[in-house]
Design a protein around this motif. Sequence first.
Motif, PDB file in Angstrom:
ATOM      1  N   LEU A   3      -1.729   5.479  -1.866  1.00  0.00           N
ATOM      2  CA  LEU A   3      -1.146   4.898  -0.533  1.00  0.00           C
ATOM      3  C   LEU A   3      -0.819   3.418  -0.648  1.00  0.00           C
ATOM      4  N   ASN A   4      -1.406   2.665  -1.576  1.00  0.00           N
ATOM      5  CA  ASN A   4      -1.427   1.308  -1.786  1.00  0.00           C
ATOM      6  C   ASN A   4       0.124   0.895  -2.126  1.00  0.00           C
ATOM      7  N   VAL A   5       0.839   2.007  -2.794  1.00  0.00           N
ATOM      8  CA  VAL A   5       2.239   1.715  -3.198  1.00  0.00           C
ATOM      9  C   VAL A   5       3.119   2.066  -2.084  1.00  0.00           C
ATOM     10  N   LYS A   6       4.144   1.167  -1.812  1.00  0.00           N
ATOM     11  CA  LYS A   6       4.969   1.472  -0.692  1.00  0.00           C
ATOM     12  C   LYS A   6       6.322   2.417  -1.220  1.00  0.00           C
ATOM     13  N   SER A   7       6.178   3.574  -0.883  1.00  0.00           N
ATOM     14  CA  SER A   7       7.234   4.481  -1.271  1.00  0.00           C
ATOM     15  C   SER A   7       7.719   5.479   0.100  1.00  0.00           C
ATOM     16  N   THR A   8       8.953   5.749   0.052  1.00  0.00           N
ATOM     17  CA  THR A   8       9.353   6.829   0.684  1.00  0.00           C
ATOM     18  C   THR A   8       8.543   8.143   0.882  1.00  0.00           C
TER      19      THR A   8
END
Length: 73
Positions: A3-8
């Motif tokens: 969840l540290n990666v910004k993704s759709t």
Amino acid sequence: MDLNVKSTENIQYMVDAITKKLRMVNTGAISPEHFSSSSYEELKDIYELVARKNTFSPNEMQAIAEELGNLRK
């Protein structure tokens, strides 16, 4: 899932988890498409708050729903 990666996909996951945990009836009002990556950190903070609590008072649920509404595009 990181969840540290910004993704759709992560936005979708967090919104789904929040609505399920809070048993929100009107999930159409808060759908993943309503959130942009610019509000990702705030959404993640709400997700983490909701994930760590087991119960919510009506006031807490209202505050969370209001905050989600403020984060919408």
